[in-house]
Design a protein around this motif. Structure first.
Motif, PDB file in Angstrom:
ATOM      1  N   HIS A  89     -12.506  41.278  13.642  1.00 22.77           N
ATOM      2  CA  HIS A  89     -12.555  40.889  12.232  1.00 22.77           C
ATOM      3  C   HIS A  89     -12.360  42.091  11.315  1.00 22.77           C
ATOM      4  O   HIS A  89     -12.903  43.162  11.566  1.00 22.77           O
ATOM      5  CB  HIS A  89     -13.902  40.217  11.914  1.00 22.77           C
ATOM      6  N   GLN A  90     -11.620  41.879  10.272  1.00 19.33           N
ATOM      7  CA  GLN A  90     -11.380  42.907   9.268  1.00 19.33           C
ATOM      8  C   GLN A  90     -12.537  42.943   8.271  1.00 19.33           C
ATOM      9  O   GLN A  90     -13.221  41.945   8.062  1.00 19.33           O
ATOM     10  CB  GLN A  90     -10.120  42.584   8.464  1.00 19.33           C
ATOM     11  N   THR A  92     -13.140  42.634   4.735  1.00 20.08           N
ATOM     12  CA  THR A  92     -12.395  42.121   3.576  1.00 20.08           C
ATOM     13  C   THR A  92     -13.027  42.535   2.250  1.00 20.08           C
ATOM     14  O   THR A  92     -12.580  42.110   1.199  1.00 20.08           O
ATOM     15  CB  THR A  92     -12.305  40.583   3.632  1.00 20.08           C
ATOM     16  N   HIS A  93     -14.050  43.377   2.303  1.00 17.99           N
ATOM     17  CA  HIS A  93     -14.738  43.778   1.074  1.00 17.99           C
ATOM     18  C   HIS A  93     -14.459  45.229   0.692  1.00 17.99           C
ATOM     19  O   HIS A  93     -15.302  45.896   0.109  1.00 17.99           O
ATOM     20  CB  HIS A  93     -16.245  43.568   1.221  1.00 17.99           C
ATOM     21  N   GLN A 105      -6.477  47.733   5.789  1.00 17.55           N
ATOM     22  CA  GLN A 105      -6.887  46.407   6.259  1.00 17.55           C
ATOM     23  C   GLN A 105      -5.671  45.561   6.651  1.00 17.55           C
ATOM     24  O   GLN A 105      -5.709  44.840   7.637  1.00 17.55           O
ATOM     25  CB  GLN A 105      -7.750  45.691   5.210  1.00 17.55           C
ATOM     26  N   LYS A 109      -4.944  44.333  10.405  1.00 18.32           N
ATOM     27  CA  LYS A 109      -4.702  42.912  10.665  1.00 18.32           C
ATOM     28  C   LYS A 109      -3.574  42.747  11.671  1.00 18.32           C
ATOM     29  O   LYS A 109      -3.695  41.965  12.624  1.00 18.32           O
ATOM     30  CB  LYS A 109      -4.365  42.185   9.364  1.00 18.32           C
TER      31      LYS A 109
END
Length: 143
Positions: A89-90, A92-93, A105, A109
């Motif tokens: 999982h990236q 995202t924040h 990011q 991905k």
């Protein structure tokens, strides 16, 4: 940080059921083996049933595998309990104002998707029979 264990717990459930066909196979008994709550076991068993990996009857404590071990891959189990969730999982924040934050990011991905494809291809070739054989080798080493 807690790591996801749904795949390993679901495989545990299936192997436990296979090895103990005449035992108490209630969610409580299986939960004792996994050291978790029976409702979590019921949730996983429901997902395994929906994926046609497990046969259960409401109110009965005698679930059975729907297919032979050699016809159930780790990918089957993974998809049953995780659906389309990726392994990695990236974050995202990250700061959208930061040139590194956004681009790293997006780059990750692409890499994560590559890892996902390779992992799924490998999991497709590992069956629960393989897992059971490895389990039995480890048990024999302890004796």
């Amino acid at each position: 940080m807690k790591y996801p264990t749904r795949l390993s717990d679901a495989a545990h459930i299936l192997i436990f059921i296979y090895l103990n066909p005449k035992s108490d196979l209630s969610s409580s008994a299986i939960a004792t083996s996994i050291q978790t709550h029976p409702s979590y076991v019921r949730q996983l068993m429901s997902a395994l049933k929906k994926a046609n990996l497990l046969e259960t009857k409401q109110g009965a404590t005698n679930p059975k595998l729907h297919r032979p071990l050699e016809q159930i891959s780790l990918l089957d189990v993974y998809r049953a309990v995780e659906g389309d969730k990726p392994l990695l999982h990236q974050d995202t924040h990250t700061n959208p104002e930061c040139g590194v934050g956004v681009q790293i990011q997006l780059s990750l991905k692409d890499c994560f998707e590559q890892v996902q494809k390779k992992a799924e291809k490998e999991m497709e070739h590992i069956t629960l029979k393989t897992v059971l054989e490895l389990f039995q080798q480890k048990v024999e080493m302890e004796i």
